[in-house]
Design a protein around this motif. Structure first.
Motif, PDB file in Angstrom:
ATOM      1  N   HIS A  32       0.838  -1.197   0.000  1.00 61.54           N
ATOM      2  CA  HIS A  32       0.000   0.000   0.000  1.00 61.54           C
ATOM      3  C   HIS A  32       0.873   1.247   0.000  1.00 61.54           C
ATOM      4  N   ARG A  42      -0.783   5.181 -10.303  1.00 59.51           N
ATOM      5  CA  ARG A  42      -1.995   4.381 -10.312  1.00 59.51           C
ATOM      6  C   ARG A  42      -1.703   2.999  -9.723  1.00 59.51           C
ATOM      7  N   SER A  43      -2.730   2.351  -9.199  1.00 55.93           N
ATOM      8  CA  SER A  43      -2.579   1.014  -8.626  1.00 55.93           C
ATOM      9  C   SER A  43      -2.166   0.014  -9.700  1.00 55.93           C
ATOM     10  N   GLN A  44      -1.411  -0.996  -9.266  1.00 56.13           N
ATOM     11  CA  GLN A  44      -1.015  -2.094 -10.132  1.00 56.13           C
ATOM     12  C   GLN A  44      -1.446  -3.399  -9.477  1.00 56.13           C
ATOM     13  N   VAL A  48      -1.420  -1.146  -4.203  1.00 57.83           N
ATOM     14  CA  VAL A  48      -2.622  -0.327  -4.118  1.00 57.83           C
ATOM     15  C   VAL A  48      -2.199   1.104  -3.806  1.00 57.83           C
ATOM     16  N   VAL A  49      -2.526   2.014  -4.698  1.00 58.54           N
ATOM     17  CA  VAL A  49      -2.182   3.425  -4.518  1.00 58.54           C
ATOM     18  C   VAL A  49      -3.401   4.163  -3.978  1.00 58.54           C
ATOM     19  N   HIS A  50      -3.208   4.866  -2.863  1.00 58.50           N
ATOM     20  CA  HIS A  50      -4.278   5.636  -2.228  1.00 58.50           C
ATOM     21  C   HIS A  50      -3.998   7.115  -2.428  1.00 58.50           C
TER      22      HIS A  50
END
Length: 238
Positions: A32, A42-44, A48-50
């Motif tokens: 995270h 961006r999330s991969q 998880v990108v917040h």
């Protein structure tokens, strides 16, 4: 991952808990990363990108742990709560308070910043128990099922007493009656060496006029009603 983020984010949520030493993150869980809104990341599949509005990559939002930037411990604990399995949720928070990485008051302040957190009600109850002085699952059990309710005085938990030139912390202390109820864990207090330490500690407290009554894990969990009646009877005779 931090190389990929190129200094645009900080490890957060359950990944930050790992860096704070509060819970080892399994390799099966995604990493995270918290970043400022609009940073472009961006999330991969495994990250998880917040994106967070107003997030800054410096104090007080971010600290350095293990040489890498991580979100502060209160935020990591609160944000991780809905992500963790229910059996894993409470342990990191109790440990963080016991290790003085945070306080119940700071956790409460963080909770107020996240009003829509999933599972918030259960976390609020846990923080309330920690604020009351509970410092273990067993003490929370005792608080909820034995040491509160009709007839019970207002107990002090983890109450500091000076005895023999040192400070001793009492689990559940009735200050007026000068009775301390110690809640012994299922494993630690069964060892002969720990038993000797407990006896010496109880004798030291006796010199201060404090009666120590110990309850084993088995009795607390299996016989809460009987223990409750015993507690009331002991207090009534003091």
């Amino acid at each position: 991952m931090l190389e990929w983020a190129a200094g645009r984010g900080a490890l957060s949520h359950s990944t930050a808990l790992d860096l704070w030493g509060l819970r080892r993150q399994p390799t099966s869980e995604p990493m995270h990363l918290s970043v400022p809104l609009g940073c472009g990341l961006r999330s991969q599949s495994d990250v998880v990108v917040h994106q967070r509005r107003g997030f800054t990559l410096g104090p007080p939002e971010v600290a350095i742990q293990g040489g890498v930037p991580v979100t502060r411990v209160e935020r990591a604990l609160v944000e991780s709560w809905p992500l963790l399995p229910e059996t894993d949720r409470r342990g990191p928070i109790i440990r963080a308070v016991n290790e003085r990485l945070t306080t119940p008051q700071r956790l409460q302040g963080e909770l107020e910043r996240v009003p829509k957190l999933t599972g918030r009600a259960a976390l609020c109850v846990l923080v309330e128990r920690l604020t009351a002085g509970c410092r273990s699952e067993l003490e929370i059990w005792g608080h909820d099922r034995i040491f509160t309710g009709p007839g019970m005085p207002r107990f002090a938990r983890q109450f500091p007493v000076r005895a023999g030139g040192r400070t001793v912390y009492l689990d559940v202390y009735a200050e007026v009656e000068r009775v301390n109820f110690e809640l012994d864990g299922a494993t630690t207090h069964g060892a002969p060496q720990q038993r000797e330490i407990d006896l010496r500690r109880d004798a030291l407290l006796a010199t201060c006029g404090i009666l120590v009554v110990r309850y084993a894990h088995r009795r607390l969990v299996q016989e809460p009603d009987q223990v409750r009646q015993e507690v009331l009877a002991i207090l009534a005779r003091r």
